[in-house]
Design a protein around this motif. Sequence first.
Motif, PDB file in Angstrom:
ATOM      1  N   SER A  70       0.837  -1.200   0.000  1.00 16.88           N
ATOM      2  CA  SER A  70       0.000   0.000   0.000  1.00 16.88           C
ATOM      3  C   SER A  70       0.873   1.252   0.000  1.00 16.88           C
ATOM      4  O   SER A  70       2.024   1.229   0.431  1.00 16.88           O
ATOM      5  N   GLN A  71       0.323   2.336  -0.494  1.00 12.17           N
ATOM      6  CA  GLN A  71       1.073   3.589  -0.537  1.00 12.17           C
ATOM      7  C   GLN A  71       1.472   4.048   0.858  1.00 12.17           C
ATOM      8  O   GLN A  71       2.573   4.550   1.053  1.00 12.17           O
ATOM      9  N   GLN A  72       0.589   3.864   1.838  1.00 11.61           N
ATOM     10  CA  GLN A  72       0.887   4.272   3.206  1.00 11.61           C
ATOM     11  C   GLN A  72       2.061   3.482   3.778  1.00 11.61           C
ATOM     12  O   GLN A  72       2.951   4.041   4.414  1.00 11.61           O
ATOM     13  N   ALA A  73       2.067   2.181   3.549  1.00  5.60           N
ATOM     14  CA  ALA A  73       3.156   1.342   4.053  1.00  5.60           C
ATOM     15  C   ALA A  73       4.463   1.691   3.360  1.00  5.60           C
ATOM     16  O   ALA A  73       5.513   1.757   4.001  1.00  5.60           O
ATOM     17  N   GLN A  78       9.776   4.168   3.658  1.00  7.81           N
ATOM     18  CA  GLN A  78      10.750   5.136   3.141  1.00  7.81           C
ATOM     19  C   GLN A  78      11.143   6.127   4.225  1.00  7.81           C
ATOM     20  O   GLN A  78      12.316   6.470   4.370  1.00  7.81           O
ATOM     21  N   LYS A  79      10.173   6.569   5.010  1.00  9.06           N
ATOM     22  CA  LYS A  79      10.461   7.511   6.084  1.00  9.06           C
ATOM     23  C   LYS A  79      11.368   6.886   7.146  1.00  9.06           C
ATOM     24  O   LYS A  79      12.309   7.516   7.628  1.00  9.06           O
ATOM     25  N   THR A  83      15.158   5.300   2.586  1.00 15.22           N
ATOM     26  CA  THR A  83      15.408   4.730   1.255  1.00 15.22           C
ATOM     27  C   THR A  83      14.098   4.445   0.566  1.00 15.22           C
ATOM     28  O   THR A  83      13.044   4.431   1.178  1.00 15.22           O
ATOM     29  N   LYS A  84      14.184   4.162  -0.707  1.00 13.90           N
ATOM     30  CA  LYS A  84      12.997   3.730  -1.449  1.00 13.90           C
ATOM     31  C   LYS A  84      12.887   2.213  -1.311  1.00 13.90           C
ATOM     32  O   LYS A  84      13.889   1.514  -1.328  1.00 13.90           O
TER      33      LYS A  84
END
Length: 85
Positions: A70-73, A78-79, A83-84
Amino acid sequence: MNQPNQIPKEKLDPLLQTVSKKLGIPPEQLRSELEQGKFDSALSKMNPNDASKLKQAISNPKLVEKLMSSQQAQALYQKLTGTKP
């Protein structure tokens, strides 16, 4: 040196502190149990509904994969790691 999918210690420690306070578990105990793949102490201190959801996620690799994609995860990963994914 950190493993590729490991959160750096300086970012992990505050997270463990926050979770341990919420669950009433010493951070060292929480870290040790999580590193061993044990969730018993955390589950016993959680709201029963939340504990049930966590158990379901842990026992279902496809659900974990879906949650982690998911985008949130991805943003949280990343935070925390800087890293990506």
